[in-house]
Design an enzyme around this catalytic site. Sequence first.
Site, PDB file in Angstrom:
ATOM      1  N   GLU A  79       0.807  -1.208   0.000  1.00  0.00           N
ATOM      2  CA  GLU A  79       0.000   0.000   0.000  1.00  0.00           C
ATOM      3  C   GLU A  79       0.852   1.276   0.000  1.00  0.00           C
ATOM      4  OE1 GLU A  79      -2.759   0.112   3.219  1.00  0.00           O
ATOM      5  OE2 GLU A  79      -3.887   1.770   2.379  1.00  0.00           O
ATOM      6  N   ASP A  80       1.935   1.270   0.749  1.00  0.00           N
ATOM      7  CA  ASP A  80       2.654   2.522   0.993  1.00  0.00           C
ATOM      8  C   ASP A  80       4.011   2.653   0.310  1.00  0.00           C
ATOM      9  OD1 ASP A  80       0.573   3.304   2.590  1.00  0.00           O
ATOM     10  OD2 ASP A  80       1.468   2.557   4.432  1.00  0.00           O
TER      11      ASP A  80
END
Length: 490
Positions: A79-80
């Site tokens: 996600e990051d």
Amino acid sequence: MSHQQDLQELINLIKEYLPNANFSLIEKAYNFALNAHYCQTRASGEPYIIHCYNTAKILTELKLDEATICAALLHDVLEDTLVVREELKEEFGEEITTLVEGVTKINSYKFSDNITAQAENWRKMLLAIVKDTRVIIIKLADRLHNMRTIKFLSPDKQKEISTETLTLYTPFAHRLGIYKWKSELEDLIFEVLQPAKYKEIRAKWQARSESNVQNLELVQQQIKEKIAGLNFPYRILARPKNLYGIYKKMQRQEKPFSAIQDLFGMRIITDTQEHCYTLLSIIQSEFKTLENSFTDYIAVPKANMYQSLHITIVSDRNVIVEIQIRTEEMHRRAEYGIAAHWRYKAAFEKNGAANLKQTDVNMEHHLEFIKHILESQKDVNDSNEFLTAIKTECNFDQIYVSTPKGDAVKLPEGATALDFAYAVHSDIGDRCMGVKVDGKMVPLDYKLKTGQKCEALVRKNICPTENWLKIAITAQARSRIRKYLREHKK
Ligand code: MN
């Protein structure tokens, strides 16, 4: 602490329960996350890896397997960071990648006021859990660390995350039986959402506990003296406070703080079930106990497999203390629920059914409620009803029925018509020939449901039999039946 020290501490924690784990894989996952999150910081200013490390560390409490620990370290890389699925799969294989992906997906289910959207998020979440429960357990650990560090965020963000946690995550912690995390989450949320109430209750609790320290030590001393002559291991723990639980009780009972009595608890943990009962009889003979305060959750475990003996005593100086007596295994299950059994499952898959303990079979059974909710949704197809079903299923421990006069009677889930009769009055139980439920006669072993109107019918020539012990599940009914049988044996 340096990153290498953190990694070493994590490895040491895992070594305690998985001495043959693949530690080079765990080290690889740690370093992979460290590089992927390089230069990223948390709102606290700490390097991002601290969050990954803490999520994994929280999971070692549950003694989770190495794949789960690795996935926890890597849970935010998809996600990051720039890392993509293929890369993760190449480095760590399908199992770990699927777990990370599962956690990433859950992150996209945002809390919403919209009922339809909320129901849809729940449905996705339940499907993910049925596929692999470890996904929600990693997510809960992630959320626990986020809540522990929430004070670094803006007030609005704090409220948003707390509300979401309360709506989506604490029900799962409850239903999976991870009470230790659930109470910590609840207190952290309470502090954000109702700061004034939180401070007020915390101050009052502290004042009360300070004035009672001596009394509690005295009770503990008395118990120790009595056990000293016996030859088995035990330990006494003070029960941690759950301020939110106290607050809810005040609301439920519509009482001020000063009227809440059982603020103090003690746990006695020993080795065997037999010794639990030995300890119980010592307590019963040494202390004044509150009427109807004994509950035998060992003979009749709660739906979530919780087992313990509960008894509330009144000490010499009139302090009311609830005592819970349990074995080490029961204690672990009480704190961590079914999640505590994952390693058994892994052992089962490796070694076959011969090594499977009874409790492990229950774990699969325990997750069936999720399948039931999902199945029920097929029939109702109504978001409101679906959300209600989830709420009931996630929080069920107790049911409520009413007497002809309209008085509510609280019973544990699974209670029978006979349990109801005993709950009304022990004499009515002893003479019970049947119960009218919503106007119709039902047999004594009929399982009651919330909302039913019940009337116990009695007849003089009826009396308890051995068979009744197979029907009654409440401690109250069972002890009364036993008493009757004992007295009329001769
Ligand atoms: Mn995270």
